[in-house]
Design a protein around this motif. Structure first.
Motif, PDB file in Angstrom:
ATOM      1  N   ILE A  71       0.840  -1.194   0.000  1.00 30.59           N
ATOM      2  CA  ILE A  71       0.000   0.000   0.000  1.00 30.59           C
ATOM      3  C   ILE A  71       0.877   1.246   0.000  1.00 30.59           C
ATOM      4  O   ILE A  71       1.980   1.232   0.552  1.00 30.59           O
ATOM      5  CB  ILE A  71      -0.959  -0.021   1.216  1.00 30.59           C
ATOM      6  CG1 ILE A  71      -2.125   0.933   1.045  1.00 30.59           C
ATOM      7  CG2 ILE A  71      -0.206   0.203   2.508  1.00 30.59           C
ATOM      8  CD1 ILE A  71      -3.262   0.669   2.042  1.00 30.59           C
ATOM      9  N   LEU A  72       0.415   2.286  -0.626  1.00 30.31           N
ATOM     10  CA  LEU A  72       1.101   3.579  -0.651  1.00 30.31           C
ATOM     11  C   LEU A  72       0.161   4.634  -0.108  1.00 30.31           C
ATOM     12  O   LEU A  72      -1.013   4.665  -0.483  1.00 30.31           O
ATOM     13  CB  LEU A  72       1.518   3.928  -2.085  1.00 30.31           C
ATOM     14  CG  LEU A  72       2.232   5.266  -2.353  1.00 30.31           C
ATOM     15  CD1 LEU A  72       3.150   5.142  -3.562  1.00 30.31           C
ATOM     16  CD2 LEU A  72       1.249   6.415  -2.559  1.00 30.31           C
ATOM     17  N   ILE A  73       0.683   5.476   0.759  1.00 27.47           N
ATOM     18  CA  ILE A  73      -0.105   6.594   1.279  1.00 27.47           C
ATOM     19  C   ILE A  73       0.676   7.866   1.019  1.00 27.47           C
ATOM     20  O   ILE A  73       1.887   7.929   1.251  1.00 27.47           O
ATOM     21  CB  ILE A  73      -0.444   6.390   2.780  1.00 27.47           C
ATOM     22  CG1 ILE A  73      -1.390   7.488   3.269  1.00 27.47           C
ATOM     23  CG2 ILE A  73       0.811   6.303   3.649  1.00 27.47           C
ATOM     24  CD1 ILE A  73      -2.048   7.166   4.617  1.00 27.47           C
ATOM     25  N   ARG A  74      -0.002   8.853   0.477  1.00 23.66           N
ATOM     26  CA  ARG A  74       0.663  10.100   0.128  1.00 23.66           C
ATOM     27  C   ARG A  74       0.719  11.027   1.331  1.00 23.66           C
ATOM     28  O   ARG A  74      -0.042  10.889   2.285  1.00 23.66           O
ATOM     29  CB  ARG A  74      -0.061  10.768  -1.047  1.00 23.66           C
ATOM     30  CG  ARG A  74       0.068   9.974  -2.323  1.00 23.66           C
ATOM     31  CD  ARG A  74      -0.701  10.587  -3.489  1.00 23.66           C
ATOM     32  NE  ARG A  74      -0.502   9.791  -4.689  1.00 23.66           N
ATOM     33  CZ  ARG A  74      -1.132   8.657  -4.947  1.00 23.66           C
ATOM     34  NH1 ARG A  74      -2.014   8.178  -4.092  1.00 23.66           N
ATOM     35  NH2 ARG A  74      -0.888   7.994  -6.057  1.00 23.66           N
ATOM     36  N   SER A  75       1.588  12.009   1.250  1.00 21.55           N
ATOM     37  CA  SER A  75       1.803  12.878   2.401  1.00 21.55           C
ATOM     38  C   SER A  75       0.574  13.704   2.751  1.00 21.55           C
ATOM     39  O   SER A  75       0.440  14.181   3.880  1.00 21.55           O
ATOM     40  CB  SER A  75       2.995  13.811   2.146  1.00 21.55           C
ATOM     41  OG  SER A  75       2.774  14.605   0.997  1.00 21.55           O
ATOM     42  N   ASN A  76      -0.344  13.865   1.803  1.00 17.42           N
ATOM     43  CA  ASN A  76      -1.566  14.643   2.094  1.00 17.42           C
ATOM     44  C   ASN A  76      -2.739  13.750   2.486  1.00 17.42           C
ATOM     45  O   ASN A  76      -3.869  14.215   2.623  1.00 17.42           O
ATOM     46  CB  ASN A  76      -1.952  15.509   0.889  1.00 17.42           C
ATOM     47  CG  ASN A  76      -2.250  14.694  -0.348  1.00 17.42           C
ATOM     48  OD1 ASN A  76      -2.052  13.481  -0.352  1.00 17.42           O
ATOM     49  ND2 ASN A  76      -2.725  15.355  -1.383  1.00 17.42           N
ATOM     50  N   GLU A  77      -2.458  12.469   2.675  1.00 20.42           N
ATOM     51  CA  GLU A  77      -3.490  11.531   3.117  1.00 20.42           C
ATOM     52  C   GLU A  77      -3.234  11.136   4.556  1.00 20.42           C
ATOM     53  O   GLU A  77      -2.086  11.128   5.024  1.00 20.42           O
ATOM     54  CB  GLU A  77      -3.494  10.283   2.219  1.00 20.42           C
ATOM     55  CG  GLU A  77      -3.825  10.589   0.766  1.00 20.42           C
ATOM     56  CD  GLU A  77      -3.727   9.354  -0.121  1.00 20.42           C
ATOM     57  OE1 GLU A  77      -2.694   8.649  -0.051  1.00 20.42           O
ATOM     58  OE2 GLU A  77      -4.687   9.113  -0.890  1.00 20.42           O
ATOM     59  N   ARG A  78      -4.284  10.777   5.253  1.00 17.57           N
ATOM     60  CA  ARG A  78      -4.154  10.416   6.671  1.00 17.57           C
ATOM     61  C   ARG A  78      -4.423   8.948   6.928  1.00 17.57           C
ATOM     62  O   ARG A  78      -3.904   8.381   7.891  1.00 17.57           O
ATOM     63  CB  ARG A  78      -5.104  11.272   7.508  1.00 17.57           C
ATOM     64  CG  ARG A  78      -4.708  12.730   7.530  1.00 17.57           C
ATOM     65  CD  ARG A  78      -3.359  12.938   8.187  1.00 17.57           C
ATOM     66  NE  ARG A  78      -2.830  14.266   7.939  1.00 17.57           N
ATOM     67  CZ  ARG A  78      -1.876  14.510   7.058  1.00 17.57           C
ATOM     68  NH1 ARG A  78      -1.362  13.529   6.319  1.00 17.57           N
ATOM     69  NH2 ARG A  78      -1.424  15.738   6.882  1.00 17.57           N
ATOM     70  N   GLU A  79      -5.246   8.356   6.071  1.00 16.10           N
ATOM     71  CA  GLU A  79      -5.595   6.966   6.296  1.00 16.10           C
ATOM     72  C   GLU A  79      -5.938   6.327   4.964  1.00 16.10           C
ATOM     73  O   GLU A  79      -6.482   6.972   4.063  1.00 16.10           O
ATOM     74  CB  GLU A  79      -6.807   6.880   7.232  1.00 16.10           C
ATOM     75  CG  GLU A  79      -7.168   5.485   7.693  1.00 16.10           C
ATOM     76  CD  GLU A  79      -8.224   5.498   8.786  1.00 16.10           C
ATOM     77  OE1 GLU A  79      -8.090   6.276   9.738  1.00 16.10           O
ATOM     78  OE2 GLU A  79      -9.192   4.723   8.660  1.00 16.10           O
ATOM     79  N   LYS A  80      -5.599   5.044   4.857  1.00 21.93           N
ATOM     80  CA  LYS A  80      -5.896   4.322   3.630  1.00 21.93           C
ATOM     81  C   LYS A  80      -6.178   2.865   3.975  1.00 21.93           C
ATOM     82  O   LYS A  80      -5.582   2.303   4.899  1.00 21.93           O
ATOM     83  CB  LYS A  80      -4.725   4.419   2.668  1.00 21.93           C
ATOM     84  CG  LYS A  80      -5.089   4.274   1.215  1.00 21.93           C
ATOM     85  CD  LYS A  80      -3.983   4.847   0.350  1.00 21.93           C
ATOM     86  CE  LYS A  80      -4.386   4.772  -1.114  1.00 21.93           C
ATOM     87  NZ  LYS A  80      -3.340   5.318  -1.984  1.00 21.93           N
ATOM     88  N   HIS A  81      -7.097   2.271   3.227  1.00 24.72           N
ATOM     89  CA  HIS A  81      -7.474   0.885   3.472  1.00 24.72           C
ATOM     90  C   HIS A  81      -7.259   0.068   2.209  1.00 24.72           C
ATOM     91  O   HIS A  81      -7.441   0.543   1.093  1.00 24.72           O
ATOM     92  CB  HIS A  81      -8.950   0.791   3.866  1.00 24.72           C
ATOM     93  CG  HIS A  81      -9.280   1.490   5.138  1.00 24.72           C
ATOM     94  ND1 HIS A  81      -9.512   0.833   6.315  1.00 24.72           N
ATOM     95  CD2 HIS A  81      -9.401   2.809   5.416  1.00 24.72           C
ATOM     96  CE1 HIS A  81      -9.784   1.711   7.272  1.00 24.72           C
ATOM     97  NE2 HIS A  81      -9.722   2.914   6.752  1.00 24.72           N
TER      98      HIS A  81
END
Lengths: 114, 114
Positions: B47-57
Motif C-alpha cells: 500500500i502507498l499513502i501520500r503525504s496529504n493523506e491520513r488513512e488508507k485501506h
C-alpha cells in the motif's frame, strides 16, 4: 500488473570475479532501480537509471559497480571484482502505480561470494 | 542516520488477532509505502499513502500517516498464518517527482501462530 524477471536466481562466485546480474521488465520501461539486501538486514538503494543514464546513486555504488542497458530491454548490474561483503540479494525495481510512485520489485538474485 | 525505523522489531500473535506495526521517519516525505517480504523471497508492494493523506485501506490492511509526528502505522486485521512475513516501511522523498527511490526501514518480523 507489471512483471519483472531477474537472472540468475542464484549466483555463486569467487572473490575477485566479475558478475553480471540481469533484470528484464516485461513492458518497456525507461526508469529502473537496483537495490540490495544483505542477509538479515534492510533493503538498501544502490542506483537509479533513466533513459540510459544513471539518475542517482548511493555511496554503496562505488567504482566496482556499473549499470547498463545493453540491448534496449535488459538492464544489467555489473560488479567488477566481487568482495565477500557483496554477498546479498540484489533486486531490480520499476516504477508503477497511479503516478509511478510505487516500486515493483523483481524476485531478486541471490549473490554468494566465496 | 536511518530514514525509517519500524517497531516492534518482532511481533508474534495468534491467528485471528490484529497486528499493528509502526514506522517513524526523519525527513519530509512525498509518500510512505509498506512492503511485505516472505523469508528469502522478493518484496511485495502492499500500500502507498501520500503525504496529504491520513488513512488508507486495502482489504485487511489499514495504514495511517501522521506527518506532524513523522510516523505511520500498518494494521493487519484478523491475521492469518499466511501473513507471517517481514514488513517494511519505505519512504519516497522527492517533492518534485514520484519517480524516486524509496528508503527502507529495518522491518518488523511478524509471526502469526495458527
Amino acid at each position: 500488473e507489471p512483471e519483472v524477471t531477474q537472472t540468475p536466481s542464484h549466483q555463486v562466485t569467487q572473490m575477485g570475479q566479475e558478475v553480471i546480474l540481469r533484470c528484464v521488465p516485461i513492458s518497456n520501461h525507461l526508469y529502473f532501480y537496483w537495490y540490495r539486501q544483505i542477509l538479515g538486514q534492510k533493503v538498501e538503494f544502490l542506483v537509479s537509471f533513466y533513459n540510459n543514464e544513471i539518475s542517482e546513486k548511493s555511496e554503496i555504488f562505488d567504482d566496482q559497480f556499473s549499470v547498463e542497458r545493453p540491448d534496449g530491454s535488459n538492464f544489467t548490474l555489473k560488479i567488477r571484482s566481487t568482495k565477500l561483503e557483496d554477498s546479498a540479494m540484489y533486486f531490480c525495481a520499476i516504477p508503477t502505480g497511479v503516478d509511478w510512485g510505487e516500486q515493483f520489485f523483481g524476485p531478486g538474485t541471490r549473490l554468494t561470494v566465496l | 542516520s536511518q530514514q525509517g525505523e519500524e517497531d516492534p522489531q518482532a511481533l508474534s500473535i495468534q491467528e485471528g488477532e490484529n497486528a499493528t506495526m509502526n514506522c517513524s521517519y526523519k525527513t519530509s516525505i512525498n509518500n510512505l509505502q509498506w512492503y511485505r517480504q516472505n523469508s528469502g523471497r522478493g518484496l511485495v508492494h502492499l500500500i502507498l499513502i501520500r503525504s496529504n493523506e491520513r488513512e488508507k485501506h486495502s482489504g485487511r490492511l489499514r495504514v495511517t500517516l501522521d506527518t506532524s509526528k513523522k510516523s505511520s502505522s500498518l494494521l493487519i486485521t484478523a491475521s492469518r498464518a499466511a501473513d507471517t512475513a517481514s514488513y517494511f516501511c519505505a519512504t519516497g522523498l522527492s517533492m518534485k517527482t514520484s519517480y524516486d527511490k524509496v528508503i527502507f526501514g529495518p522491518g518488523t518480523s511478524l509471526s502469526v501462530i495458527p
